[in-house]
Structures are given as C-alpha cells and as structure tokens.
Design an enzyme around this catalytic site. Sequence first.
Site, PDB file in Angstrom:
ATOM      1  N   HIS A 187       0.831  -1.220   0.000  1.00  0.00           N
ATOM      2  CA  HIS A 187       0.000   0.000   0.000  1.00  0.00           C
ATOM      3  C   HIS A 187       0.862   1.266   0.000  1.00  0.00           C
ATOM      4  CE1 HIS A 187      -3.594  -2.450   0.994  1.00  0.00           C
ATOM      5  NE2 HIS A 187      -2.755  -3.134   1.744  1.00  0.00           N
ATOM      6  N   SER A 317      18.348  16.252 -17.570  1.00  0.00           N
ATOM      7  CA  SER A 317      17.580  17.487 -17.622  1.00  0.00           C
ATOM      8  C   SER A 317      18.279  18.509 -18.494  1.00  0.00           C
ATOM      9  CB  SER A 317      17.408  18.058 -16.207  1.00  0.00           C
ATOM     10  OG  SER A 317      16.839  19.346 -16.246  1.00  0.00           O
TER      11      SER A 317
END
Length: 459
Positions: A187, A317
Amino acid sequence: MENYRVEKDTFGEVRVPADKYWGAQTQRSKQNFIIGTEKMPMELIYGLAFIKKAAAIVNFQLGKLSEAKMMAIQKICDVIRNGDLDEHFPLVVWQTGSGTQTNMNVNEVIANRANHLLKEQNSAVKIHPNDDVNMSQSSNDTFPTAMHIAAYIKITETLLPAILELKNTLHEKEKAFSTIVKIGRTHLQDATPLTLGQEISGWREMLEKSEKMIKEASTYLLDLAIGGTAVGTGINADPQFGEKVAEELTKLTSYPFRSSENKFHALTSHDEIVYVHGALKALAADLMKIANDVRWLASGPRSGIGEISIPANEPGSSIMPGKVNPTQSEALTMAACQVFGNDATISFAASQGNFELNVFKPVIIYNLIQSTRLLADGMRSFNKNCAVGLEANIEIIKEHVERSLMLVTALNPHIGYEKAAEIAKLAFKENSTLKEAALKTGYVTSEQFVEWMKAEKMV
C-alpha cells in the site's frame, strides 16, 4: 519527370513507376488509400511469401502448375524473404479489411519480378499474378494464414529470446542480492522486511509466468486458414490443398503449422490472436510493474527512496545539471501503455467477424506485430541499459530497515498485536526508535528486544 509503365487490370489501364515491380491493383490501392503513415508490417509480407512458395510447390505436385513457373515463383519468394525487395511493398494498413490489396501486391511483385527473370533466361513462360501466383487461393484465406505465420515467427524468434535475456539478468541480481535485508512495502507504506533478492525474484517469476502463457497461447497460431479460399468451402482449390500447404510451410519454417479443422471459423474469427495478445498484455502489465518498482526504488538520490542505483546513461535534464532520470523505465512503461491500447483495438476489431469474413484483419495484425516488437525491443533496451547495471545502496537500505516501525511485527508472538501496535504508535508520535518506545511501555526488556527484534530472521 518520373518514368512510368502502363499496367492493366479489370478496371483498365493505370500508370505504375517504371522501377517498381508492383502492378495495377497495388497502384490503385496506393492512390485510393492515402491514409496515415502506418505501412503493412514486413513480417506479414514475408509470411505471404512463405505461403506463395508453399502454394507453388503444392500446385506443381497436384499437376496444376508447371515446373518452370514453380521454380520462378519459389526463387522470387526467397528473394522477398531475404528483404531484398522491401521497397516494392508500399501499402498502408488502412486499406480493404481482408488485406486483398496487400495479397495482390505480393502476387504482382512475384509475377513481375519472375517475368523479368524468365525474360533474361529467354523463356517463353509468362506468370500471371492471379492465375499462377494466387492459384488455389483467396485473400480471405492467405491473409489470415500470413497473420498467424508472421505472429508465430515474431513471437518465437524475437519476443521469447528478449524475455529470456531479461529473466536471466534478474536471476543473477536475485542471487547477488540474496542476503541484503530491506524493508518491504505494501500500500506504499512500510511493511515487514524481505531481502532485495526476494523482491527481485518476484519480478523474475513474472517473466517466467508470462513466458509460459505466451508459449501456450501461441500454439493456437499454428492453425492455418489456407485451403478455405473465399468463404471457407475451398472453392477453386483441391481438397488436399490446405493440408499439403500446411505441411510444406512446416518444412519451410521448421514450425509445426497445421491446416485448421474448420475453415469457416478460420476466415471469420481471430480469437487465437485475441488470446495471444492477452498474454502479451499480461507481459506488458508485469513490465509496467517491474519498471515502476525500479524507478521508485531508485528515486532520489537524496529525497527519494534511493535503495538501488541505476546506470547514468545520458543527461537527465536540460536545465538541472547532474540530474539522472529513470529513462529506461519511462520508455518501457510507455511501450506497455501502447500495448494496452493495442489490446483494446484488437479485441474490438476481432469482434467484427460479420458472416463469413472478418474485415479488420490489417489493423489486427499491425497491432499484434507492433506490440510484439515494442515488448521485445523495450525489454532488450531495459535489460542492456538498466537492469544489468542495478546496484544496491547498502547504507540507505540498512537505514530504512532500522528506522521502520513495522519491525514491531516481530513482537506480536511475544506480547500480542495490541501491545505491539501501542509501541509502534508511541514511536511514531515521539519520533523515537522502536526500542526506546518498547522500553518506555515496559512491555519488553532491553535483552528481550535485542533477542526478538532481528530483521534477518523476519525474511
């Protein structure tokens, strides 16, 4: 000005580029279906070349085709399958739904190239694209037959080896990281520990299961429509034709193709491809999970999970210097998304088998071949540029284990669930260690905590 020659069909004359071997029907399709840029997969073209060669051999054996014509057709089919005539197959996917124009494209190229060859040999033999190359056939049975041949070969020779490569890499990582204890997560929350090797074993088993399902599903592709001709009755073909062509295709490809028991089914239904692509979708779902796990575990390097490191293959980037992005995971998950979309397309297209013929065949095979290629290429790229270079960040893994509140689960058998939960909540509230919280509650002693709280015994 470009040079042309004049070709004829039942509609009349049409100009065809002089340096191309296709004929009038191909040219009409090229002019009438200027839709998209997606070309008919070459794998399908090569599948048709296999069929035309096998059909020529069988028609000769049945006394319907001369030896000279059979030999010429065979020779050109081999040239096509070697990739030497790829430029002569220009048609797009978005054409007639039976694939008739692509079938005729192959017939015309074989006939025209064979006639050039025969003319050079001073032979009086003339090969006709319909009467000779397409003898005992219809597009309605050759095209679905080629779909199965193309799909089976592509899966067997391209996809399955790629699965094996990635599976072997993960198995090596599984062994290499078998003693590294890390925190588990369910979870998206901390859970009990496991080893990094165990975590990776789950990825490896996914590939094992997908491999088995794909192999099993692919066996249904061995059933061929050939011999059904127009509607499944086999009109204009010898009753033995389908069986004999399947036997010949087995010899040519070394794969155990067989004539479908029910040609009416083979022409109108593509449930075999739906089934196979379902297995490909399952593989795509597993690859999505594996690639996402990798990018999450490698997130950071300082503000994420950072338990593994991935290779730095290129600048991440255009504005942030030194950034390394999980580009291989991103590429693989995008490919998986495309496969999910292809599955929806194939499922809908396969449901449209109206009466005796499904007329969504080109889009079905285009999507199946694309999915197979994307999955194979994606796995190879991910394996080479990411998986083989995965490394464990031991210190970060150790820190996460030591800070995890879920280690408290080890106390359950000794003090019970509710007292263990109280310890975990106290540690979280006061931002203390489990040991500090446990001792503060008085439920365990220092010696007991050390004895019971060993992560390596929890895996």
